[in-house]
Write a protein that holds these residues in place. Structure first.
Motif, PDB file in Angstrom:
ATOM      1  N   PHE A 140     -11.783  16.426  48.225  1.00 31.97           N
ATOM      2  CA  PHE A 140     -11.078  17.621  47.791  1.00 31.97           C
ATOM      3  C   PHE A 140     -10.738  18.349  49.080  1.00 31.97           C
ATOM      4  N   ASP A 141      -9.477  18.335  49.439  1.00 32.32           N
ATOM      5  CA  ASP A 141      -9.081  18.705  50.794  1.00 32.32           C
ATOM      6  C   ASP A 141      -8.917  20.205  50.976  1.00 32.32           C
ATOM      7  N   LYS A 142      -9.988  20.912  50.740  1.00 35.95           N
ATOM      8  CA  LYS A 142     -10.005  22.354  50.964  1.00 35.95           C
ATOM      9  C   LYS A 142     -11.388  22.701  51.486  1.00 35.95           C
ATOM     10  N   SER A 143     -11.419  23.450  52.567  1.00 33.42           N
ATOM     11  CA  SER A 143     -12.726  23.842  53.084  1.00 33.42           C
ATOM     12  C   SER A 143     -13.349  24.849  52.119  1.00 33.42           C
ATOM     13  N   LEU A 144     -14.650  24.724  51.930  1.00 32.91           N
ATOM     14  CA  LEU A 144     -15.358  25.530  50.934  1.00 32.91           C
ATOM     15  C   LEU A 144     -16.558  26.230  51.556  1.00 32.91           C
ATOM     16  N   THR A 145     -16.931  27.346  50.964  1.00 33.07           N
ATOM     17  CA  THR A 145     -18.191  27.969  51.326  1.00 33.07           C
ATOM     18  C   THR A 145     -19.299  27.121  50.702  1.00 33.07           C
ATOM     19  N   PRO A 146     -20.530  27.264  51.158  1.00 36.12           N
ATOM     20  CA  PRO A 146     -21.620  26.499  50.529  1.00 36.12           C
ATOM     21  C   PRO A 146     -21.716  26.747  49.019  1.00 36.12           C
ATOM     22  N   GLN A 147     -21.520  27.993  48.582  1.00 35.68           N
ATOM     23  CA  GLN A 147     -21.611  28.315  47.153  1.00 35.68           C
ATOM     24  C   GLN A 147     -20.474  27.649  46.375  1.00 35.68           C
ATOM     25  N   ASP A 148     -19.251  27.707  46.914  1.00 28.73           N
ATOM     26  CA  ASP A 148     -18.115  27.066  46.244  1.00 28.73           C
ATOM     27  C   ASP A 148     -18.291  25.554  46.198  1.00 28.73           C
ATOM     28  N   ALA A 149     -18.816  24.992  47.273  1.00 29.36           N
ATOM     29  CA  ALA A 149     -19.057  23.548  47.303  1.00 29.36           C
ATOM     30  C   ALA A 149     -20.070  23.157  46.234  1.00 29.36           C
ATOM     31  N   GLU A 150     -21.106  23.968  46.060  1.00 30.98           N
ATOM     32  CA  GLU A 150     -22.126  23.688  45.035  1.00 30.98           C
ATOM     33  C   GLU A 150     -21.522  23.731  43.636  1.00 30.98           C
ATOM     34  N   GLU A 151     -20.692  24.729  43.359  1.00 30.55           N
ATOM     35  CA  GLU A 151     -20.037  24.824  42.051  1.00 30.55           C
ATOM     36  C   GLU A 151     -19.121  23.622  41.801  1.00 30.55           C
ATOM     37  N   MET A 152     -18.341  23.250  42.797  1.00 30.23           N
ATOM     38  CA  MET A 152     -17.437  22.118  42.634  1.00 30.23           C
ATOM     39  C   MET A 152     -18.225  20.818  42.490  1.00 30.23           C
ATOM     40  N   PHE A 153     -19.327  20.701  43.226  1.00 25.11           N
ATOM     41  CA  PHE A 153     -20.187  19.525  43.116  1.00 25.11           C
ATOM     42  C   PHE A 153     -20.706  19.383  41.688  1.00 25.11           C
ATOM     43  N   SER A 193     -12.591  36.543  45.049  1.00 26.51           N
ATOM     44  CA  SER A 193     -11.812  36.831  46.249  1.00 26.51           C
ATOM     45  C   SER A 193     -10.829  35.698  46.485  1.00 26.51           C
ATOM     46  N   VAL A 194      -9.853  35.985  47.300  1.00 18.76           N
ATOM     47  CA  VAL A 194      -8.907  34.975  47.741  1.00 18.76           C
ATOM     48  C   VAL A 194      -9.019  34.943  49.247  1.00 18.76           C
ATOM     49  N   GLU A 195      -9.274  33.759  49.789  1.00 20.55           N
ATOM     50  CA  GLU A 195      -9.474  33.642  51.222  1.00 20.55           C
ATOM     51  C   GLU A 195      -8.400  32.763  51.827  1.00 20.55           C
ATOM     52  N   LEU A 196      -7.951  33.127  53.008  1.00 22.56           N
ATOM     53  CA  LEU A 196      -7.011  32.326  53.755  1.00 22.56           C
ATOM     54  C   LEU A 196      -7.803  31.356  54.611  1.00 22.56           C
ATOM     55  N   ASN A 197      -7.489  30.076  54.499  1.00 22.77           N
ATOM     56  CA  ASN A 197      -8.148  29.084  55.331  1.00 22.77           C
ATOM     57  C   ASN A 197      -7.812  29.411  56.780  1.00 22.77           C
ATOM     58  N   PRO A 198      -8.815  29.612  57.649  1.00 17.48           N
ATOM     59  CA  PRO A 198      -8.523  30.005  59.020  1.00 17.48           C
ATOM     60  C   PRO A 198      -7.722  28.972  59.798  1.00 17.48           C
ATOM     61  N   ALA A 199      -7.690  27.752  59.341  1.00 16.38           N
ATOM     62  CA  ALA A 199      -6.895  26.732  60.029  1.00 16.38           C
ATOM     63  C   ALA A 199      -5.407  27.008  59.891  1.00 16.38           C
ATOM     64  N   TYR A 200      -5.038  27.806  58.918  1.00 15.10           N
ATOM     65  CA  TYR A 200      -3.624  28.052  58.662  1.00 15.10           C
ATOM     66  C   TYR A 200      -3.248  29.508  58.894  1.00 15.10           C
ATOM     67  N   LEU A 201      -3.882  30.129  59.884  1.00 17.74           N
ATOM     68  CA  LEU A 201      -3.535  31.499  60.233  1.00 17.74           C
ATOM     69  C   LEU A 201      -2.091  31.536  60.715  1.00 17.74           C
ATOM     70  N   SER A 236      -2.391  25.115  68.939  1.00 21.71           N
ATOM     71  CA  SER A 236      -3.444  26.022  68.447  1.00 21.71           C
ATOM     72  C   SER A 236      -3.768  25.752  66.982  1.00 21.71           C
ATOM     73  N   GLU A 237      -2.724  25.523  66.163  1.00 18.30           N
ATOM     74  CA  GLU A 237      -2.959  25.207  64.745  1.00 18.30           C
ATOM     75  C   GLU A 237      -3.763  23.925  64.606  1.00 18.30           C
ATOM     76  N   MET A 238      -3.434  22.931  65.401  1.00 15.49           N
ATOM     77  CA  MET A 238      -4.144  21.651  65.338  1.00 15.49           C
ATOM     78  C   MET A 238      -5.622  21.841  65.693  1.00 15.49           C
ATOM     79  N   VAL A 239      -5.891  22.633  66.734  1.00 15.53           N
ATOM     80  CA  VAL A 239      -7.282  22.885  67.128  1.00 15.53           C
ATOM     81  C   VAL A 239      -8.012  23.648  66.034  1.00 15.53           C
ATOM     82  N   ARG A 240      -7.373  24.678  65.439  1.00 21.45           N
ATOM     83  CA  ARG A 240      -8.020  25.433  64.349  1.00 21.45           C
ATOM     84  C   ARG A 240      -8.360  24.509  63.193  1.00 21.45           C
ATOM     85  N   ARG A 241      -7.417  23.642  62.817  1.00 23.45           N
ATOM     86  CA  ARG A 241      -7.676  22.697  61.714  1.00 23.45           C
ATOM     87  C   ARG A 241      -8.864  21.800  62.027  1.00 23.45           C
TER      88      ARG A 241
END
Length: 160
Positions: free
Chosen positions: A111-124, A30-38, A80-85
């Motif tokens: 690594f300046d991208k928010s990750l899901t727990p599964q993605d973080a584990e893979e990158m780790f 999947s491709v996900e949009l970081n909610p901080a940058y809506l 609003s963007e600052m608060v979301r970030r």
């Protein structure tokens, strides 16, 4: 935690690794949009959306609100963007590693991208495998800024 630039050699190694082992269609689930940058504002009429983004009202002291407005203006963002970030930064998972640059002090690099727990584990796993050859002293998964979820540390024998 300081951010440092990746060296040209490290970029070259990452590019070579990407070229040798590009992601396959099966790996991209999947491709996900970081909610901080809506995107700001309402979508154009007729634009397909995946749902509503509910409003969350918060109360801030006037001095903090003024600082938020000033910081947003300086960064070319909306309050609003600052608060979301800030919210995303505090609740997401991140992978960090500790390394030296030019033999200087040890610094944390995130690594300046928010990750899901599964993605973080893979990158780790990936960074932990690279750590010994890239001179990383520690690799961590953090939840938010400060909560260390998992850590790999280099053997300490013979190191200063």
């Amino acid at each position: 935690m300081g951010k440092s630039r990746i060296s040209d050699d490290e970029y070259a190694e990452m590019a070579a690794d990407y070229e040798t082992n590009p992601p396959t269609a099966a790996e991209v689930t999947s491709v996900e949009l970081n909610p901080a940058y809506l995107p700001t504002g309402r979508p154009n009429k007729g634009t397909r959306t995946t749902g509503k983004t509910p409003v969350l009202a918060i109360r801030l002291p006037e001095s903090l609100r003024n600082e938020l407005v000033h910081s947003a203006k300086v960064q070319g963002a909306t309050p609003s963007e600052m608060v979301r970030r800030a919210v995303v930064d505090s609740v997401s998972f991140y992978v960090l590693w500790e390394q030296t640059f030019d033999g200087d002090e040890w610094q944390w690099v995130r690594f300046d991208k928010s990750l899901t727990p599964q993605d973080a584990e893979e990158m780790f796993k990936h960074f932990s495998r690279l750590a010994p050859t890239h001179g990383y002293r520690r690799v961590q998964i953090r939840h938010g800024r400060d909560e260390v979820v998992k850590e790999w540390a280099a053997p300490t024998h013979g190191r200063h």
